[in-house]
Design a protein around this motif. Structure first.
Motif, PDB file in Angstrom:
ATOM      1  N   ALA A  27      -2.256  -6.488   1.557  1.00 44.99           N
ATOM      2  CA  ALA A  27      -1.846  -6.509   2.957  1.00 44.99           C
ATOM      3  C   ALA A  27      -1.842  -7.933   3.510  1.00 44.99           C
ATOM      4  CB  ALA A  27      -2.775  -5.625   3.783  1.00 44.99           C
ATOM      5  N   GLU A  28      -2.888  -8.699   3.188  1.00 42.49           N
ATOM      6  CA  GLU A  28      -2.941 -10.075   3.687  1.00 42.49           C
ATOM      7  C   GLU A  28      -1.800 -10.907   3.112  1.00 42.49           C
ATOM      8  OE1 GLU A  28      -7.660 -10.658   4.714  1.00 42.49           O
ATOM      9  OE2 GLU A  28      -7.014 -11.068   2.670  1.00 42.49           O
ATOM     10  N   PHE A  29      -1.552 -10.766   1.821  1.00 38.10           N
ATOM     11  CA  PHE A  29      -0.442 -11.500   1.205  1.00 38.10           C
ATOM     12  C   PHE A  29       0.890 -11.043   1.795  1.00 38.10           C
ATOM     13  CE2 PHE A  29      -2.711 -12.436  -3.116  1.00 38.10           C
ATOM     14  CZ  PHE A  29      -3.604 -13.250  -2.451  1.00 38.10           C
ATOM     15  N   GLY A  30       1.016  -9.721   2.046  1.00 31.85           N
ATOM     16  CA  GLY A  30       2.257  -9.198   2.588  1.00 31.85           C
ATOM     17  C   GLY A  30       2.561  -9.734   3.973  1.00 31.85           C
ATOM     18  N   VAL A  31       1.529  -9.894   4.797  1.00 34.40           N
ATOM     19  CA  VAL A  31       1.738 -10.489   6.120  1.00 34.40           C
ATOM     20  C   VAL A  31       2.140 -11.954   5.969  1.00 34.40           C
ATOM     21  CG1 VAL A  31       0.597 -11.148   8.270  1.00 34.40           C
ATOM     22  CG2 VAL A  31       0.210  -8.874   7.305  1.00 34.40           C
ATOM     23  N   MET A  32       1.509 -12.657   5.045  1.00 36.73           N
ATOM     24  CA  MET A  32       1.898 -14.042   4.776  1.00 36.73           C
ATOM     25  C   MET A  32       3.348 -14.116   4.311  1.00 36.73           C
ATOM     26  SD  MET A  32      -1.668 -15.028   2.832  1.00 36.73           S
ATOM     27  CE  MET A  32      -1.037 -16.484   1.995  1.00 36.73           C
ATOM     28  N   ALA A  33       3.818 -13.058   3.649  1.00 38.54           N
ATOM     29  CA  ALA A  33       5.170 -13.039   3.087  1.00 38.54           C
ATOM     30  C   ALA A  33       6.229 -12.626   4.096  1.00 38.54           C
ATOM     31  CB  ALA A  33       5.212 -12.098   1.885  1.00 38.54           C
ATOM     32  N   GLY A  34       5.830 -12.313   5.337  1.00 44.44           N
ATOM     33  CA  GLY A  34       6.835 -12.040   6.365  1.00 44.44           C
ATOM     34  C   GLY A  34       6.718 -10.710   7.070  1.00 44.44           C
ATOM     35  N   ALA A  35       5.757  -9.873   6.705  1.00 46.06           N
ATOM     36  CA  ALA A  35       5.621  -8.573   7.365  1.00 46.06           C
ATOM     37  C   ALA A  35       5.088  -8.756   8.782  1.00 46.06           C
ATOM     38  CB  ALA A  35       4.687  -7.664   6.572  1.00 46.06           C
ATOM     39  N   ASP A  36       5.472  -7.818   9.654  1.00 51.64           N
ATOM     40  CA  ASP A  36       5.092  -7.880  11.066  1.00 51.64           C
ATOM     41  C   ASP A  36       4.012  -6.874  11.440  1.00 51.64           C
ATOM     42  OD1 ASP A  36       7.516  -9.601  11.867  1.00 51.64           O
ATOM     43  OD2 ASP A  36       8.481  -7.845  10.981  1.00 51.64           O
ATOM     44  N   ARG A  37       3.757  -5.915  10.577  1.00 54.23           N
ATOM     45  CA  ARG A  37       2.981  -4.746  10.978  1.00 54.23           C
ATOM     46  C   ARG A  37       2.213  -4.230   9.767  1.00 54.23           C
ATOM     47  NH1 ARG A  37       4.704   0.872  11.124  1.00 54.23           N
ATOM     48  NH2 ARG A  37       4.136   2.010  13.021  1.00 54.23           N
ATOM     49  N   VAL A  38       1.032  -3.637  10.004  1.00 55.68           N
ATOM     50  CA  VAL A  38       0.237  -3.055   8.914  1.00 55.68           C
ATOM     51  C   VAL A  38      -0.222  -1.667   9.318  1.00 55.68           C
ATOM     52  CG1 VAL A  38      -1.849  -3.248   7.509  1.00 55.68           C
ATOM     53  CG2 VAL A  38      -0.577  -5.310   8.121  1.00 55.68           C
ATOM     54  N   GLU A  39      -0.044  -0.715   8.406  1.00 58.63           N
ATOM     55  CA  GLU A  39      -0.537   0.646   8.587  1.00 58.63           C
ATOM     56  C   GLU A  39      -1.755   0.851   7.684  1.00 58.63           C
ATOM     57  OE1 GLU A  39       3.893   2.648   9.225  1.00 58.63           O
ATOM     58  OE2 GLU A  39       2.474   3.549   7.824  1.00 58.63           O
ATOM     59  N   GLY A  40      -2.743   1.547   8.200  1.00 61.20           N
ATOM     60  CA  GLY A  40      -3.917   1.826   7.384  1.00 61.20           C
ATOM     61  C   GLY A  40      -4.871   2.741   8.109  1.00 61.20           C
ATOM     62  N   CYS A  41      -6.050   2.892   7.547  1.00 59.81           N
ATOM     63  CA  CYS A  41      -7.087   3.763   8.109  1.00 59.81           C
ATOM     64  C   CYS A  41      -8.381   2.985   8.280  1.00 59.81           C
ATOM     65  CB  CYS A  41      -7.347   4.964   7.191  1.00 59.81           C
ATOM     66  SG  CYS A  41      -5.969   6.118   7.055  1.00 59.81           S
ATOM     67  N   LEU A  42      -9.186   3.415   9.226  1.00 57.26           N
ATOM     68  CA  LEU A  42     -10.508   2.833   9.366  1.00 57.26           C
ATOM     69  C   LEU A  42     -11.330   3.128   8.111  1.00 57.26           C
ATOM     70  CD1 LEU A  42     -11.468   3.773  13.045  1.00 57.26           C
ATOM     71  CD2 LEU A  42     -10.195   1.782  12.216  1.00 57.26           C
TER      72      LEU A  42
END
Length: 564
Positions: free
Chosen positions: A258-273
């Motif tokens: 997820a962290e790499f994906g945001v660095m790669a240009g993603a704007d949003r993250v879906e997940g669970c607590l």
């Protein structure tokens, strides 16, 4: 033992050639992504006993309080409980105006209509359509060609556009997921996503969400980031698209992905607590958010009462959070190791309230999460002097000299090794009390009277003392004199006592202040040892410390005689 050859597993290669255009490794995350909680849908589907409406309402309220603005609330076309829950949220006006609810559906007319029916009347609602695009699913599950997979996604998008026309009172948004993006050929995923974008016709003011899930985590996180950056660079109408990530944790690297994906240009993250979700779980949003926080980026989510959040999640999910879970586990701020405890203790001594956080072994201030410092250091057989002395200082205001720390840690270790259990702060003080303050030794101070002669020409002052003590229960009256009260007291005892070290400090403040005195002595030719005295009067605490050392010496001699 694994008996089958590892060669039976063929590594997934997202690109036919190396993706050499990557730029994401040099990027830093400087702003938080848009957060979407899928606890009430993906997380709920993973539970042995899915949540009731009442539990889902409690969880929803918690997510809102944390600060989530996008919450996936269910799969209403597949579950009557989910349908009823969504209707309850809307009919009882429980959704804040700035929160978007999201519902999942497959690409079928009846399911889409049921989903719209469930969400109608919400101020803002997002329909989330998905279909699997990966080769294994095309071949094994659906028996579809690439063109048929693309057309299924386009048809579903058009059906949603048509269905929402009957509900103009709701602001409708749209999310599409090429399920199992993680093992789909990038060219196929791009083709399907571009076709969906064209069918929906978004704008920069009202963008579509393209969710690119690692439904099955199948590669190292850097390769997932390569896939995301390639999509980011090649999608048509990128200014009208929000790229979203939905990493699962099959390989245990969802957070990194997820962290790499945001660095790669993603704007949003879906997940669970706490990483709940199907199979090995969704990416943990608590970990992601607080990772950002430790890098100086506020995540926009409030985890300042992490224990209350964890308790709600555990009760609603009926799944315990592991005690070593990052940031939230019961033991993540707890050090048992002696070297760790010593470093943490030294860090607390130097840490200033208005300076950047810099405590060894603690990447985040527990207080920022509503955690107290009480549990930071706990004592077991692995602990050393630092942890033990920290507990005495924090709980009782006793600042032990270094050599006394070492001496007392041996007493603690004897107990922990005998019991094999952790020693609580209360037990640490109880052991300290019996070892130094209430030794059960033969000597006990009853009263003392001091008189001083005028100073001589060299500035020295002769002090006389009269003592009443009990020795083995027998009352005695002793007299002594010396240059100073301590010397006079030792002379009155008439024992070969040599003071090796003397330390004192105040405990408390005002009229309740007490003096703590630590004296290291050598009696005759024996090994040196400490005595401790605590009293409102500093001289009395000093005399009690001497008798503490004498008593410990006598008890040690008695023990040696019994062993002989």
């Amino acid at each position: 033992m694994i008996t089958h050859p590892a060669s039976k597993y063929i590594p997934f290669k997202p690109f036919a050639r190396d993706f050499s255009e990557r730029t994401w490794p040099s990027k830093r995350i400087e702003t938080p992504p848009i957060w979407m909680s899928t606890d009430l849908r993906d997380g709920n589907q993973s539970l042995i006993e899915p949540m009731s409406v009442a539990r889902k309402l409690r969880y929803f309220d918690m997510l809102v309080n944390i600060g989530f603005k996008e919450i996936e609330v269910g799969f209403p076309s597949a579950s009557q409980t989910d349908f009823d829950f969504v209707r309850t949220l809307i009919d009882e006006n429980r959704i804040p105006d700035d929160v978007t609810i999201i519902c999942l559906t497959q690409s079928r007319q009846d399911l889409i209509e049921r989903t719209v029916e469930a969400m109608a009347g919400a101020k803002t609602a997002m329909i989330h359509l998905y279909n699997a695009c990966a080769p294994a699913f095309r071949k094994i599950v659906f028996k579809m060609s690439k063109d048929e997979v693309r057309q299924l996604a386009v048809n579903g998008t058009k059906m949603i556009k048509e269905a929402i026309k009957a509900q103009p009172g709701t602001k409708w948004r749209y999310e599409y997921s090429p399920e199992v993006f993680s093992t789909t050929e990038p060219e196929v995923a791009l083709d399907v996503c571009n076709a969906v974008v064209e069918a929906w016709n978004p704008s920069p003011e009202d963008p579509i969400v393209l969710n690119l899930p690692a439904t099955v985590e199948a590669t190292t996180p850097n390769l997932y980031a390569d896939q995301i950056e390639w999509m980011h660079n090649n999608l048509a109408r990128r200014d009208s698209i929000l790229i979203s990530l939905h990493p699962h944790n099959d390989r245990g690297t969802a957070v990194a992905a997820a962290e790499f994906g945001v660095m790669a240009g993603a704007d949003r993250v879906e997940g669970c607590l706490f990483g709940n979700g199907e199979r090995t779980g969704n990416v943990c949003l608590v970990t992601l958010a607080l990772n950002l926080y430790t890098q100086g980026v506020h995540p926009g989510l409030d985890f300042s009462d992490i224990d209350a959040i964890r308790l709600c999640a555990e009760e609603c999910n009926q799944i315990p959070v592991h005690p070593r879970h990052p940031y939230a586990g019961d033991l993540v701020f707890t050090a048992f190791s002696g070297s760790h405890q010593d470093a943490i203790k030294k860090g607390f001594v130097l840490q200033k309230a208005d300076e950047p956080w810099e405590i060894p072994y603690l990447p985040i201030d527990p207080a920022d999460l509503g955690r107290s410092y009480d549990a930071v250091i706990r004592v077991n057989s692995q602990s050393g002097k630092g942890g033990v002395s920290y507990l005495l200082e924090q709980e009782h205001g006793l600042v032990l000299p270094r050599r006394l720390q070492i001496e007392f840690s041996r007493a603690i270790q004897r107990v922990t090794e005998e019991t094999g259990k952790e020693v609580t702060p209360e037990a640490v003080y109880s052991i300290f009390e019996s070892e130094y303050l209430d030794t059960k030794g033969p000597w006990k101070l009853i009263t003392h009277t001091i008189s001083s002669a005028p100073k001589d020409e060299d500035g020295n002052q002769r002090v006389s003392i009269e003592l009443t003590v009990k020795v083995n229960g027998e009352e005695r009256h002793l007299k002594g004199a010396g240059e100073g009260a301590l010397a006079a007291f030792i002379n009155a005892l008439d024992m070969p006592i040599k003071v090796m070290d003397y330390t004192e400090h105040a405990i408390g403040s005002g009229i309740d202040t007490k003096a703590a005195t630590y004296i290291e002595t050598r009696i005759a030719d024996n090994q040196s040892g400490f005595g401790v005295g605590i009293h409102q009067d500093i001289l009395t605490s000093t005399f009690k410390a001497i008798l503490s050392a004498v008593n410990r010496h006598e008890l040690a001699k008695r023990a040696e005689a019994e062993c002989a």
